[in-house]
Design a protein around this motif. Structure first.
Motif, PDB file in Angstrom:
ATOM      1  N   ALA A 145       8.455   0.163   3.573  1.00 21.03           N
ATOM      2  CA  ALA A 145       7.009   0.428   3.585  1.00 21.03           C
ATOM      3  C   ALA A 145       6.589   0.882   2.201  1.00 21.03           C
ATOM      4  CB  ALA A 145       6.665   1.509   4.602  1.00 21.03           C
ATOM      5  N   GLY A 146       5.613   0.200   1.635  1.00 21.91           N
ATOM      6  CA  GLY A 146       4.986   0.639   0.374  1.00 21.91           C
ATOM      7  C   GLY A 146       5.990   1.085  -0.671  1.00 21.91           C
ATOM      8  N   THR A 147       5.760   2.288  -1.210  1.00 20.50           N
ATOM      9  CA  THR A 147       6.600   2.752  -2.322  1.00 20.50           C
ATOM     10  C   THR A 147       8.000   3.182  -1.890  1.00 20.50           C
ATOM     11  OG1 THR A 147       5.565   4.913  -2.087  1.00 20.50           O
ATOM     12  CG2 THR A 147       4.677   3.483  -3.814  1.00 20.50           C
ATOM     13  N   THR A 148       8.287   3.126  -0.586  1.00 25.44           N
ATOM     14  CA  THR A 148       9.693   3.374  -0.186  1.00 25.44           C
ATOM     15  C   THR A 148      10.544   2.112  -0.400  1.00 25.44           C
ATOM     16  OG1 THR A 148       9.545   2.757   2.186  1.00 25.44           O
ATOM     17  CG2 THR A 148       8.917   5.019   1.602  1.00 25.44           C
ATOM     18  N   ILE A 149       9.890   0.984  -0.687  1.00 24.07           N
ATOM     19  CA  ILE A 149      10.623  -0.257  -1.003  1.00 24.07           C
ATOM     20  C   ILE A 149      10.952  -0.208  -2.499  1.00 24.07           C
ATOM     21  CG2 ILE A 149      10.443  -2.784  -1.141  1.00 24.07           C
ATOM     22  CD1 ILE A 149       8.306  -2.583   1.151  1.00 24.07           C
ATOM     23  N   ALA A 171       4.339  -3.846 -12.819  1.00 22.75           N
ATOM     24  CA  ALA A 171       3.608  -4.869 -12.058  1.00 22.75           C
ATOM     25  C   ALA A 171       4.533  -5.571 -11.071  1.00 22.75           C
ATOM     26  CB  ALA A 171       2.995  -5.892 -13.021  1.00 22.75           C
ATOM     27  N   LEU A 172       5.765  -5.833 -11.488  1.00 22.61           N
ATOM     28  CA  LEU A 172       6.713  -6.523 -10.606  1.00 22.61           C
ATOM     29  C   LEU A 172       7.097  -5.622  -9.419  1.00 22.61           C
ATOM     30  CD1 LEU A 172       8.660  -8.785  -9.843  1.00 22.61           C
ATOM     31  CD2 LEU A 172      10.264  -7.910 -11.557  1.00 22.61           C
ATOM     32  N   VAL A 173       7.389  -4.365  -9.711  1.00 25.05           N
ATOM     33  CA  VAL A 173       7.757  -3.436  -8.629  1.00 25.05           C
ATOM     34  C   VAL A 173       6.602  -3.334  -7.633  1.00 25.05           C
ATOM     35  CG1 VAL A 173       8.276  -1.010  -8.091  1.00 25.05           C
ATOM     36  CG2 VAL A 173       9.417  -2.134 -10.010  1.00 25.05           C
ATOM     37  N   THR A 174       5.384  -3.195  -8.145  1.00 27.42           N
ATOM     38  CA  THR A 174       4.215  -3.088  -7.262  1.00 27.42           C
ATOM     39  C   THR A 174       4.061  -4.350  -6.427  1.00 27.42           C
ATOM     40  OG1 THR A 174       3.162  -1.700  -8.914  1.00 27.42           O
ATOM     41  CG2 THR A 174       1.718  -2.640  -7.248  1.00 27.42           C
ATOM     42  N   ILE A 176       6.406  -6.419  -5.428  1.00 26.87           N
ATOM     43  CA  ILE A 176       7.448  -6.442  -4.385  1.00 26.87           C
ATOM     44  C   ILE A 176       7.073  -5.446  -3.270  1.00 26.87           C
ATOM     45  CG2 ILE A 176       9.889  -5.916  -3.894  1.00 26.87           C
ATOM     46  CD1 ILE A 176      10.428  -6.871  -6.874  1.00 26.87           C
ATOM     47  N   GLN A 177       6.590  -4.271  -3.667  1.00 25.41           N
ATOM     48  CA  GLN A 177       6.236  -3.260  -2.659  1.00 25.41           C
ATOM     49  C   GLN A 177       5.038  -3.682  -1.805  1.00 25.41           C
ATOM     50  OE1 GLN A 177       5.834   0.143  -5.312  1.00 25.41           O
ATOM     51  NE2 GLN A 177       7.958   0.756  -4.934  1.00 25.41           N
TER      52      GLN A 177
END
Ligand code: LMR
Length: 283
Positions: A145-149, A171-174, A176-177
């Motif tokens: 879920a969200g930033t836990t990913i 940007a990439l992390v966001t 994916i999340q």
């Protein structure tokens, strides 16, 4: 007899025999003798909703299904897809505990789609290093879920000639999340990911079945009972699968400082999702 969605599945050319069951009257027949049970049941998100917004309805669905698993196939391995996975996996564990058949190795929250998405997006950004996306690996840890990913982009294989950093990294992390939300928004009220999730579920189930048949060295990221983060009873990380489910939790490996901060920032949300699931199951 094959009924409902089973008819659709029965046209796929595999060696599996397909049977369809429907409703509580047939749950005993559906589950008896199962070695692996995949639970995708529940309502999907609509735009503007978080996965946690599904808790009210999906928590009860998962609790009741797992109660039937405890009754009719207590030794089965569970693959839980129903959201919010960060809470439904702890719910499943509590239900199995209450029925004296809890085996922490046998309950896996399916986070495979996070890994698939990370691989797809990384390969698109680094075509010079990743000629074939199916040969690429990106561990994703934390939760679903969200930033836990939390994708561990410092551990991408094959090794990247230009690592992700700065704005490109964030940007990439966001992306994916928020990938699940990207699908929810694109479907504009018609639900969440179904096709990519079906393939992710199939990948995970096949890995479990191969490991259950004695194949060694099968590793998947999954949200499982773990001691990787001492405050968290459940955490997603790489796991080696075996005949009885999770043979070994392999953890996060060597994370860089950015990833360590992401993990530490996710602890409070994960803890509250786990507690919410445990409280619900024991209420
Ligand atoms: C996903 O990641 O696509 C699923 O968890 C469904 C959702 O609500 O995002």
């Amino acid at each position: 007899m094959v009924t409902g969605v089973g008819v659709d599945l029965s046209h796929i050319s595999t060696i599996s025999e397909v049977k369809g069951f429907c409703g509580n009257d047939q749950i005993e027949e559906a589950l008896t003798g199962c070695d692996l049970v995949i639970i995708p049941a529940g309502i999907p998100r609509k735009p503007g909703m978080t996965r946690d917004d599904l808790f009210k309805i999906n928590a009860g669905i998962v609790r009741d299904l797992v109660q039937s698993v405890a009754k009719y196939c207590p030794n089965a391995i569970l693959n839980i897809i129903s959201n919010p996975v960060n809470s439904t996996v702890p719910i499943a564990a509590e239900v199995m505990k209450k029925n004296d058949c809890y085996d922490p190795k046998k309950i896996l929250g399916v986070t495979t789609l996070d890994v698939m998405r990370a691989k797809t997006f990384v390969a698109a950004l680094r075509p010079e290093d990743i000629k074939d996306v199916t040969m690429c690996d990106v561990p994703v840890v934390g939760g679903h879920a969200g930033t836990t990913i939390i994708p561990l982009l410092s551990q991408v294989t094959p090794k990247l000639s230009k690592p992700f950093e700065g704005e490109e990294l964030t940007a990439l992390v966001t992306r994916i999340q928020n990938a699940g939300t990207e699908v929810v928004d694109a479907k504009a009220g018609a639900g969440s990911a179904t096709l990519s999730m079906a393939l992710a579920a199939e990948n995970m189930a096949t890995s479990c079945l191969r490991a259950m048949s004695g194949e060694k060295g099968i590793v998947e990221c999954a949200y499982v009972a773990s001691e990787v983060i001492p405050e968290l009873a459940f955490f997603a990380s790489k796991c080696e699968l075996g005949e009885n489910g999770v043979e070994k939790v392999l953890g996060c490996g060597e994370m860089d400082s950015y990833e360590k901060v992401q993990v530490s920032n996710a602890v409070a949300e994960l803890k509250s999702s786990i507690d919410k699931g445990v409280e619900f199951a024991n209420a």
